[in-house]
Design an enzyme around this catalytic site. Structure first.
Site, short mmCIF file in Angstrom:
data_model
loop_
_atom_site.label_atom_id
_atom_site.label_comp_id
_atom_site.label_asym_id
_atom_site.label_seq_id
_atom_site.Cartn_x
_atom_site.Cartn_y
_atom_site.Cartn_z
N ASP A 268 -1.12 1.70 -3.72
CA ASP A 268 -1.57 2.86 -4.53
C ASP A 268 -2.86 3.59 -3.83
OD1 ASP A 268 0.00 1.99 -6.41
OD2 ASP A 268 -1.27 1.91 -7.95
N HIS A 413 -3.38 -1.84 -2.68
CA HIS A 413 -3.92 -0.26 -2.57
C HIS A 413 -4.16 -0.24 -1.02
CE1 HIS A 413 -5.05 -1.67 -6.50
NE2 HIS A 413 -4.88 -0.28 -6.76
#
Ligand code: ZN
Length: 450
Positions: A268, A413
């Site tokens: 992400d 992430h």
């Protein structure tokens, strides 16, 4: 007597006419005295083209015009008609305002030509016009012609793109997005562009091997927008795809074993130039395909990197435009966040995101409705690596290995270097446990068929 009178009157009349004629001549010479003129200098620049140049300098104006000619009269005519019209308009203006021009201040018209060879039988001609009457009254214009030497004609935009139905609007959207990305200060282009684009015949465009370029002349300086052809493959005419030899990338179908231990790893908040390239290298080395939930603004900042992620075969998801908690927004703001990011991704990568992950996993019914309308399933996660919290490769690995189970979606992430540090060991360990890596959409398909 009468004969003699006639003789005298006749002589006076002739003398008078001579004087008047000489006067007019002198006056004409004073108003536009030709200083130099070079006409029809024709050079062969390519087996199929001739370069024609004309220059003329008088005491009120100077022009130099170069154009390319082919052996086909009809094609030449289109190019020459445009050039002649510009020349005539220029000369008419000079004539109307001849009092203000003189040797130290000539009106200027220059038309330069450039040729662009696309294939052996597709050529682009770019005429670059610069006109100036004074410091303020100046004009720069780009005029393009796309020459098809097989059909011996000048291509229309409709010969290249299929503009039926909603296609024109989709293309307008792609061009607008591209313009906004290239020139952030030019947000005012929207309405004007819409107007220009709605009459495709008036458009100046150039097809090249990899890009379709549009030129917009209504602004003080021509605005140029390059659209990569891979963004236009669904609009390009078959004939052009073949002639340009455009490769349409077909996603390879992965045959999944219904009993396999599959997981989907997801990243992400990127793309980020400091971490994403490292992660891409690691994934490539381990032959792993992952899913990247990208933030629209990051995609705008790093379009090449975003495109690279997609080009390397990973799935692209939408993670909103500016990474905000959607549940705190109005419907309109939500749409801007979700659909805005989708459009950016489509423009940059050439395809819409296939799934959607709301920031912080926060969503409500309205978010669900918008995601559904956009054909983007909401994807959360089943294993949170907590990489954003621990920022430690070993802790990340231990946590994921402890929580993982077949069918899980793992959250990472691609903005923390420690996440990249964790990956090589983690992937080896997961592979040793028999896990296989697929994208989120593949995992969904697998779950649907089971
Ligand atoms: Zn996020």
């Amino acid at each position: 007597m009468i004969k003699r009178l006639c003789w005298i009157i006749g002589s006076v009349l002739i003398l008078f006419l001579i004087v008047v004629f000489a006067g007019i001549n002198q006056w004409i010479a004073a108003s536009s005295r030709v200083v130099s003129i070079v006409e029809n200098e024709v050079l062969s620049v390519d087996p199929s083209f001739y370069l024609e140049t004309r220059t003329k300098v008088t005491n009120t104006y100077r022009f130099s015009i170069s154009t390319l000619l082919t052996e086909n009269e009809q094609m030449n005519q289109s190019v020459q008609t445009w050039v002649r019209r510009e020349e005539e308009q220029f000369l008419a203006y000079v004539e109307r305002n001849k009092r203000i021009f003189h040797e130290d201040r000539r009106a200027q018209l220059h038309i330069y030509v450039n040729m662009n060879k696309v294939t052996n039988d597709l050529y682009g001609i770019i005429l670059d016009l610069n006109e100036s009457f004074d410091e303020v009254k100046k004009r720069k214009v780009i005029k393009t012609f796309n020459l098809d030497l097989v059909e011996n004609k000048i291509l229309l935009l409709t010969d290249v793109l299929n503009l039926d139905g909603s296609n024109l609007n989709d293309i307008i959207l792609i061009i607008k997005k591209q313009l906004e990305m290239e020139a952030n200060s030019r947000k005012d282009l929207g309405e004007w562009l819409e107007k220009t684009l709605k009459s495709p015949d008036q458009l100046n465009w150039l097809i090249e091997q990899n890009v379709l370029t549009f030129y917009f002349n209504d602004f003080p300086e021509p605005v140029k927008v390059d659209i990569p052809v891979e963004h236009l493959t669904s609009f390009l005419k078959e004939n052009i795809i073949q002639r340009l030899n455009i490769k349409i990338v077909q996603k390879e179908e992965v045959v999944l074993d219904p009993n396999g231990k599959y997981i989907a790893i997801t990243f992400d908040d990127g793309p980020s130039p400091s971490v994403t390239p490292r992660i891409l290298d690691i994934l490539k080395e381990h032959h792993v395909k992952a899913t990247f939930f990208m933030v629209g603004s990051q995609v705008e900042y790093h379009p090449l990197l975003a495109r690279q992620v997609a080009d390397e075969g990973h799935e692209i998801g939408n993670h909103t435009r500016s990474h905000t908690d959607l549940t705190k927004l109005s419907e309109e703001q939500m749409r801007q966040e979700i659909e805005g990011a989708s459009q950016t991704i489509e423009v940059v990568i050439g395809q819409l995101p296939t799934c959607f992950r709301p920031p912080y996993g926060a969503y409500n019914e309205m978010v669900e409705k918008i995601a559904f309308e956009n054909d983007s399933p909401i994807i959360l996660w089943s294993v949170d690596s907590l990489d954003w919290k621990t920022r430690n490769a070993e802790t990340i690995n231990n946590l994921v290995l402890e929580k993982i189970f077949p069918g899980s979606i793992v959250l990472f992430h691609d903005i923390h270097p420690t996440t990249a540090d964790a990956l090589p060991t983690l992937m080896t360990a997961l592979k040793n446990e028999g896990y296989r890596f697929i994208t989120v959409s593949e995992l969904l398909t697998l779950q649907e068929t089971n």
